[in-house]
Design a protein around this motif. Sequence first.
Motif, mmCIF file in Angstrom:
data_model
loop_
_atom_site.group_PDB
_atom_site.id
_atom_site.type_symbol
_atom_site.label_atom_id
_atom_site.label_comp_id
_atom_site.label_asym_id
_atom_site.label_seq_id
_atom_site.Cartn_x
_atom_site.Cartn_y
_atom_site.Cartn_z
ATOM 1 N N CYS A 51 -6.246 -2.022 -0.770
ATOM 2 C CA CYS A 51 -6.629 -2.433 0.587
ATOM 3 C C CYS A 51 -8.114 -2.779 0.590
ATOM 4 N N ARG A 69 -10.261 -2.022 2.958
ATOM 5 C CA ARG A 69 -10.904 -0.769 3.355
ATOM 6 C C ARG A 69 -9.831 0.149 3.893
ATOM 7 N N LYS A 70 -10.167 1.411 4.082
ATOM 8 C CA LYS A 70 -9.131 2.336 4.552
ATOM 9 C C LYS A 70 -9.215 2.482 6.073
ATOM 10 N N CYS A 71 -8.139 2.189 6.752
ATOM 11 C CA CYS A 71 -8.108 2.329 8.212
ATOM 12 C C CYS A 71 -8.218 3.819 8.558
ATOM 13 N N TYR A 125 -6.802 5.815 10.533
ATOM 14 C CA TYR A 125 -5.610 6.631 10.836
ATOM 15 C C TYR A 125 -4.681 6.748 9.628
ATOM 16 N N CYS A 126 -5.019 6.069 8.524
ATOM 17 C CA CYS A 126 -4.039 5.878 7.452
ATOM 18 C C CYS A 126 -4.096 6.985 6.405
ATOM 19 N N VAL A 167 -3.562 4.741 -1.011
ATOM 20 C CA VAL A 167 -4.275 3.473 -0.947
ATOM 21 C C VAL A 167 -5.521 3.542 -1.816
ATOM 22 N N GLY A 169 2.702 -1.426 1.061
ATOM 23 C CA GLY A 169 1.438 -0.893 0.548
ATOM 24 C C GLY A 169 0.769 0.057 1.508
ATOM 25 N N GLY A 170 -0.553 0.030 1.403
ATOM 26 C CA GLY A 170 -1.409 -0.965 0.775
ATOM 27 C C GLY A 170 -1.282 -2.357 1.403
ATOM 28 N N ARG A 197 -9.844 -1.396 11.129
ATOM 29 C CA ARG A 197 -9.097 -2.506 10.539
ATOM 30 C C ARG A 197 -10.070 -3.531 9.967
HETATM 31 S S1 SF4 Z 1 -2.177 0.613 4.081
HETATM 32 FE FE1 SF4 Z 1 -2.421 -0.514 6.005
HETATM 33 S S2 SF4 Z 1 -3.098 1.035 7.447
HETATM 34 FE FE2 SF4 Z 1 -3.450 1.890 5.394
HETATM 35 S S3 SF4 Z 1 -5.549 1.346 4.864
HETATM 36 FE FE3 SF4 Z 1 -4.272 -0.283 4.085
HETATM 37 S S4 SF4 Z 1 -4.234 -1.822 5.720
HETATM 38 FE FE4 SF4 Z 1 -4.978 0.073 6.633
#
Ligand code: SF4
Length: 457
Positions: free
Chosen positions: A61, A63-65, A67-68, A72, A116-117, A188
């Motif tokens: 990804c 960057r890391k959101c 809430y996630c 990742v 994913g990811g 996001r």
């Molecule tokens: S998997 Fe989706 S929600 Fe999680 S960090 Fe990556 S884009 Fe964001």
Amino acid sequence: MNSSKTRQLAWTFIHHFTTATTHMTRCKLPMSYEKLEYVNSKVENRSYALPKSVYIHIPFCIRKCFYCDFAVIAGDSSHWYDNYISYIVREIESTLSYFKRKYQKLPDLETVYFGGGTPSLLPTIYIQQILLSLQKYINFASDVELTVEMDPGTFDLSKAREFFALGVNRVSVGVQSFDDTLLQLCGRSHNSKEIYYAWDTLRTAGFTNLSLDLMSGLPNQSLEVFKDSIEKAISLDPEHLSCYDLILEGSTPFGKKYQSGVYPLPSEDEAAAMYIFASCRLRERGFEHYEVSNYGKPKYLSKHNQVYWKNQSYYGFGISATSYTEMKRFSRPRKLLSYFDWVKRLEMQNGEVECPEESLQEQAVDTLILGLRMKQGISIDEFEKQYGQQVSWQVMEAAQPWIESGHILGKYNCNGQLQRIALQDPNGFLLQNSILISLLEKSLWNKSSSKYHKAQS
Ligand code: SF4
């Protein structure tokens, strides 16, 4: 259990089972239970249905959101691509050659899902390598559903065309909200303008089956802001739409910062209002609310996700992915290097995973939990055939008060026998967790279970 907690847990079911393979075994349950003696010993004709579906986890990804909590690897991780894909290919080859040796002919694949990811970050050559390695062992059905999750801001028209040329025929676009302030607050990597660009790009590339993910229950998200996102989503005319309520996971920045139901998160009532609005508005616009969090236009329901909800078998590949094969459900490590070691061990074992088969009781629990997520619910006849008369009667008896209260829809034959149970939309779906607990407590669960206790901790 207070209602806020109940809702939180209900959404935990929804979230984890919907994001499916990678998270199947992380389903959290509210209390600890122990296996009841499984009484119907006549049910013993267990046969393996070979998988017709594949899930592949691509963990990268931008960057890391906030809430996630998925597995990742955030930031510039392109130096990992070669290595990671080579291990996925090794895992596929080791697993499928084991199945081929054992069963000779493997059924055609009906669904392939890259999740994913952010799989759309990968150059398409890697997706092609994975598809070719699958095709060395298994044919793809002529109407195979081939889905890739793609995030706005991670592809342009030429890349979208490359995906299309590879045979990808369904794209799930991670939108979450059309509100720029919320997108930023969630961490996001894209803005609303990029959503529209991504959507137009995919249509121009030829995709006719697009799904869109939205979230409800976000910090500072009012009902009005949520409604606006639903309307903007409808205006894009998607074939499919998923709408998940925020789950606070302790390990995430949101989990550390916010408390469920406490400002700035929406209250219990506000979150329920968002759910009810989405369900009513989307159904009014021709979507079928076919699963707790999923809506599809006729003929566009996700074939892949229905495999999970029907508790059917599937292959999983890549870090954190879960497989359900030969009645064994197991997950891979969440860390890259541990996953590489796991694949090496798999090769030494000639592709066979040592893991106990699920008991009939565990399967019955999964079938009930997953089946009641779907609008069509559960056929009592089929449940009885698979798991026995006694447990089926217990489920029917436990369902009775919920049928009377209107939360479960009971379908009867002309002799007045209950044929099918399904949760009512939206009231039954909203109380899904409480209903499940009561059904399971009266049929399949007892206190202090090993498996479910572990899942909770
Ligand atoms: S998997 Fe989706 S929600 Fe999680 S960090 Fe990556 S884009 Fe964001």
